[in-house]
Design an enzyme around this catalytic site. Structure first.
Site, mmCIF file in Angstrom:
data_model
loop_
_atom_site.group_PDB
_atom_site.id
_atom_site.type_symbol
_atom_site.label_atom_id
_atom_site.label_comp_id
_atom_site.label_asym_id
_atom_site.label_seq_id
_atom_site.Cartn_x
_atom_site.Cartn_y
_atom_site.Cartn_z
ATOM 1 N N THR A 93 0.822 -1.210 0.000
ATOM 2 C CA THR A 93 0.000 0.000 0.000
ATOM 3 C C THR A 93 0.858 1.262 0.000
ATOM 4 O O THR A 93 2.007 1.250 0.427
ATOM 5 C CB THR A 93 -0.916 0.038 1.250
ATOM 6 O OG1 THR A 93 -0.106 -0.026 2.426
ATOM 7 C CG2 THR A 93 -1.898 -1.117 1.235
ATOM 8 N N GLU B 54 -4.098 4.258 3.969
ATOM 9 C CA GLU B 54 -3.229 3.584 3.017
ATOM 10 C C GLU B 54 -4.057 3.054 1.850
ATOM 11 O O GLU B 54 -5.175 2.566 2.041
ATOM 12 C CB GLU B 54 -2.444 2.453 3.686
ATOM 13 C CG GLU B 54 -3.291 1.523 4.542
ATOM 14 C CD GLU B 54 -2.454 0.513 5.304
ATOM 15 O OE1 GLU B 54 -1.393 0.123 4.793
ATOM 16 O OE2 GLU B 54 -2.876 0.122 6.405
#
Length: 307
Positions: free
Chosen positions: A201, A250
């Site tokens: 991420t 994220e």
């Protein structure tokens, strides 16, 4: 004020904090633009930095929906000729309503018209109101154009947007904003736990601009510095499956180019994360296997929502 060219006017002006630049703000700024076109004048919005509430009551000031740079970019897209950002201080706030209007609107911007709502307040202690502006316009030589909020079930407001985001209701927030809610900031290194699980991420810096929505997983988009817009599954929260993880935002980019799946790197880039739909809340799973299974489902759901 000293950066305003002497020959810049005449101007049609409005004022406000414009936090979030929601549909109500857009309506006002649209009238400024249209009124300026009719008069052969410049269209100008006046705003303040920081938000006045941060100066007068910092302990209870509302969280800002968007950062100043993002707000100015959004205002530029509306076709205004200029935005004047005035530093807001206690000394500035001490001006009377007449001093403020004379110094800024008349002497600074050569205003030929001022566009405001009936609830606009200005000057020391918010002593100036709509009738004050009309009176000052008559004395100082500018017209006052009123923007009415009639015709809406609920008045568009930054408060409404904040309420929706605190509940994770990004759909309602988008309806009030006229576009999806976004956050922007630098991509920083995290714990790399997503990469270990097979879902690397892009982690937004803790000082990223924009309100963080309610914890959960969202379908949305990530725009990188090159302007490429990537479909993404976005996680907001502390990830309750793992202990000691602080709250973070994220984004897992899906549909990465096959030739660069392994070296796809956004670290250090300034990105924009766009929230389209909340998929689910945060859940503490019994272990990584159950979490990975759910993350695969999140990606499937994100693809379906984003088309």
């Amino acid at each position: 004020m000293e950066e305003v060219p002497e020959s810049f006017g005449p101007c049609v002006v409005t004022l406000g904090n414009f936090d979030g630049l929601h549909l109500g703000h857009q309506e006002v700024l649209g009238q400024v633009r249209d009124e300026a076109a009719k008069r052969g004048a410049r269209s100008v919005a006046l705003t303040f930095d920081p938000h006045p509430a941060k100066v007068h009551r910092p302990e209870s000031a509302p969280e800002q929906i968007m950062g100043l740079a993002d707000k100015l970019n959004a205002m530029a897209e509306l076709g205004l000729d200029a935005v004047l950002v005035l530093p807001y201080t206690l000394d500035f706030a001490a001006q009377t309503a007449e001093e403020f209007v004379r110094n800024v609107f008349v002497d600074g911007l050569s205003a030929c018209a001022v566009v405001i709502g009936r609830d606009t307040r200005f000057g020391k202690g918010n002593s100036g109101d709509f009738s004050t502006m009309v009176s000052l316009g008559a004395d100082l030589g500018f017209d006052v154009v009123v923007v009415d909020d009639e015709g809406h079930d609920r008045r568009w407001s930054s408060t409404w947007v904040r309420e929706a985001l605190r509940q994770g209701d990004v759909d309602t927030a988008a309806q009030v904003l006229g576009r999806p809610h976004t956050m922007s900031g630098e991509v920083v290194h995290g714990a790399a736990r997503g990469r270990e699980l097979g879902f690397p991420t892009a982690n937004l810096s803790p000082d990223a601009c924009g309100i963080i929505p309610e914890d959960g997983v969202y379908a949305g988009w990530l725009t990188d510095e090159s302007g490429h817009r990537w479909p993404s599954a976005i996680s907001v929260g502390s990830n309750p499956t793992f202990v000691g993880v602080s709250r973070q935002v994220e984004a897992y980019v899906i549909n990465r180019p096959e030739e660069s799946v392994e070296d796809f790197n956004l670290y250090g880039q300034h990105i924009v994360v766009e929230f389209v739909r909340r998929l689910r809340g945060m859940v503490a799973y019994t272990g990584p296997e159950a979490l990975i299974e759910q993350m695969h489902q999140d990606v499937i759901d994100t693809r379906a929502i984003l088309g």
